[in-house]
Enzyme design. Structure first.
Site, PDB file in Angstrom:
ATOM      1  N   ASP A  36       0.812  -1.224   0.000  1.00 35.97           N
ATOM      2  CA  ASP A  36       0.000   0.000   0.000  1.00 35.97           C
ATOM      3  C   ASP A  36       0.839   1.266   0.000  1.00 35.97           C
ATOM      4  OD1 ASP A  36       0.912   0.268   2.565  1.00 35.97           O
ATOM      5  OD2 ASP A  36      -1.038   0.697   3.445  1.00 35.97           O
ATOM      6  N   ASP A  86      -4.152  -2.348  -5.075  1.00 38.44           N
ATOM      7  CA  ASP A  86      -3.219  -1.288  -4.646  1.00 38.44           C
ATOM      8  C   ASP A  86      -1.882  -1.309  -5.372  1.00 38.44           C
ATOM      9  OD1 ASP A  86      -5.047  -0.409  -2.748  1.00 38.44           O
ATOM     10  OD2 ASP A  86      -4.068  -1.413  -1.083  1.00 38.44           O
ATOM     11  N   ASP A  91     -13.676  -1.604   7.931  1.00 39.15           N
ATOM     12  CA  ASP A  91     -12.440  -0.923   7.553  1.00 39.15           C
ATOM     13  C   ASP A  91     -11.650  -0.510   8.793  1.00 39.15           C
ATOM     14  OD1 ASP A  91     -13.181  -1.034   4.841  1.00 39.15           O
ATOM     15  OD2 ASP A  91     -14.324   0.824   5.022  1.00 39.15           O
TER      16      ASP A  91
END
Length: 377
Positions: free
Chosen positions: A167, A205, A357
């Site tokens: 990421d 990502d 999340d």
């Protein structure tokens, strides 16, 4: 601001739910210890996203209804003729029996939210994530999923998510210790693909967040991703491999396509196209338009298509750019391999609705209150 695709917090033992949290502090609102890798939560957005379309995340109109059972084997895909788009894998999508939502449903039959969560989320096929670096077990774990799908004549969706620095911001944990180790891990992953239809959503990502890498690091990563695509398709010619296109509120189509091209996404030897909106909320309409622009800019054979994550995009992306379990979202379109849209191969639930999340529950864990909000909106 809009968000990146996902953020992994922990790895599991099979693929699809989340595993390495202890049970301390777990409430009845959360699923118990999962048996598979959790779908990750969104990472913070890039510093300066450059949307070419209105910001959106895979969101879809109506809430899904339970999928019908089917036990016939899918028809093998035929190679596309030159200049012809090949549609997505035949048959129905596979619902893996080990997931956090199914665990919650099995253990909470008396909960008032049970019927809604069971019918609108648990009955739907969703992707199975392999978010941990476990080279000794990954082949068997992948094979358990693909063989389960093949036995029912259904198409599994797998998400390898172990590339180093996945990421770019240090938010995700785990991943391979280096690209050489990752290449070897992908080979072992590919060895479990079997010979049936399977969809691989390759490394969310990995391309859309490549801005933070140096030119040399980007080149090395892109070469590793191109190699991964070739390895997956060589191991199973019926595997359909899709590369990271971010989402419609992020990079401009031309910029994203340039990175995709460098990573081998325009080559049929390694790619069947692109994916977008993983773990995000942009509307399906915005993603369809964006993906077509990326594909046009990408070039390559007309057989290349796109798949879109519609798991939580029923109301589109929040106007304020909130990415962490934003309120007011709803389920998107039911997962399907028949979208009726040119060059759009599938609507998929890549991020499992209800897996937090990190704001409405512990990151990556299934949280019933969040799932119920999504399913009942």
């Amino acid at each position: 601001m809009v968000v990146a695709a996902s953020l992994v917090v922990v790895a599991g033992t099979v693929a699809g739910a989340l595993a390495a949290f202890d049970d301390g502090g777990r409430t009845s609102d959360e699923a118990g210890s999962p048996e598979v890798s959790a779908s990750p939560r969104p990472a913070p957005p890039p510093a300066v996203p450059k949307p070419s379309q209105p910001a959106t995340t895979v969101s879809a109109p109506p809430s899904p209804s339970p999928s019908a059972r089917r036990t016939t084997t899918p028809t093998p895909s035929k190679p596309a003729k030159k200049g012809e788009h090949r549609t997505a894998a035949a048959g129905r999508l596979y619902r893996h029996p080990d997931s956090q939502v199914l665990e919650w449903v099995r253990s909470h039959s008396g909960d008032a939210r049970h019927a809604v969560i069971a019918s609108r989320i648990a009955e739907q096929p969703a992707a199975v994530w392999f978010a941990d670096y476990s080279p000794d077990t990954v082949t068997a774990r992948v094979a358990a999923v693909t063989s389960g799908g093949a036995a029912l004549g259904r198409v599994p969706v797998l998400v390898p998510y172990a590339i180093p620095g996945r990421d770019c911001g240090g938010h995700s944990q785990g991943g391979a210790p280096g690209l050489d180790a990752y290449d070897a891990w992908i080979d072992r992953f590919a060895a479990g693909l079997g010979s049936g239809e399977v969809i691989v959503v390759l490394e969310p990502d990995s391309l859309a967040q490549a801005e933070c890498l140096s030119a040399g690091e980007r080149a090395d990563r892109f070469a590793s991703l191109a190699r991964a695509g070739r390895a997956l398709k060589a191991a199973n010619p019926r595997a359909r491999v899709y590369f990271d296109a971010g989402h419609s509120g992020w990079n401009a189509p031309g910029k994203q396509a340039a990175w995709l091209r460098q990573a081998g996404a325009a080559s049929p030897e390694s790619s069947d196209g692109i994916f977008s909106n993983v773990s995000n909320f942009h509307t399906t309409a915005d993603e369809v338009a964006y993906d077509r622009r990326v594909l046009d800019a990408l070039g390559g054979p007309a057989s290349l298509g796109a798949v879109i994550d519609t798991s939580r995009n029923g109301n589109g992306a929040p106007a304020d750019g909130e990415w962490c379990d934003p309120a007011g979202r709803k389920l998107g379109r039911t997962p399907t391999l028949s979208t009726g849209e040119a060059r759009i191969d599938a609507y998929l639930w890549v991020k499992l609705p209800g897996e937090s999340d990190g704001c409405k529950g512990r990151p990556g864990t299934f949280t019933a209150s969040y799932a119920y909000d999504l399913a009942s909106s």
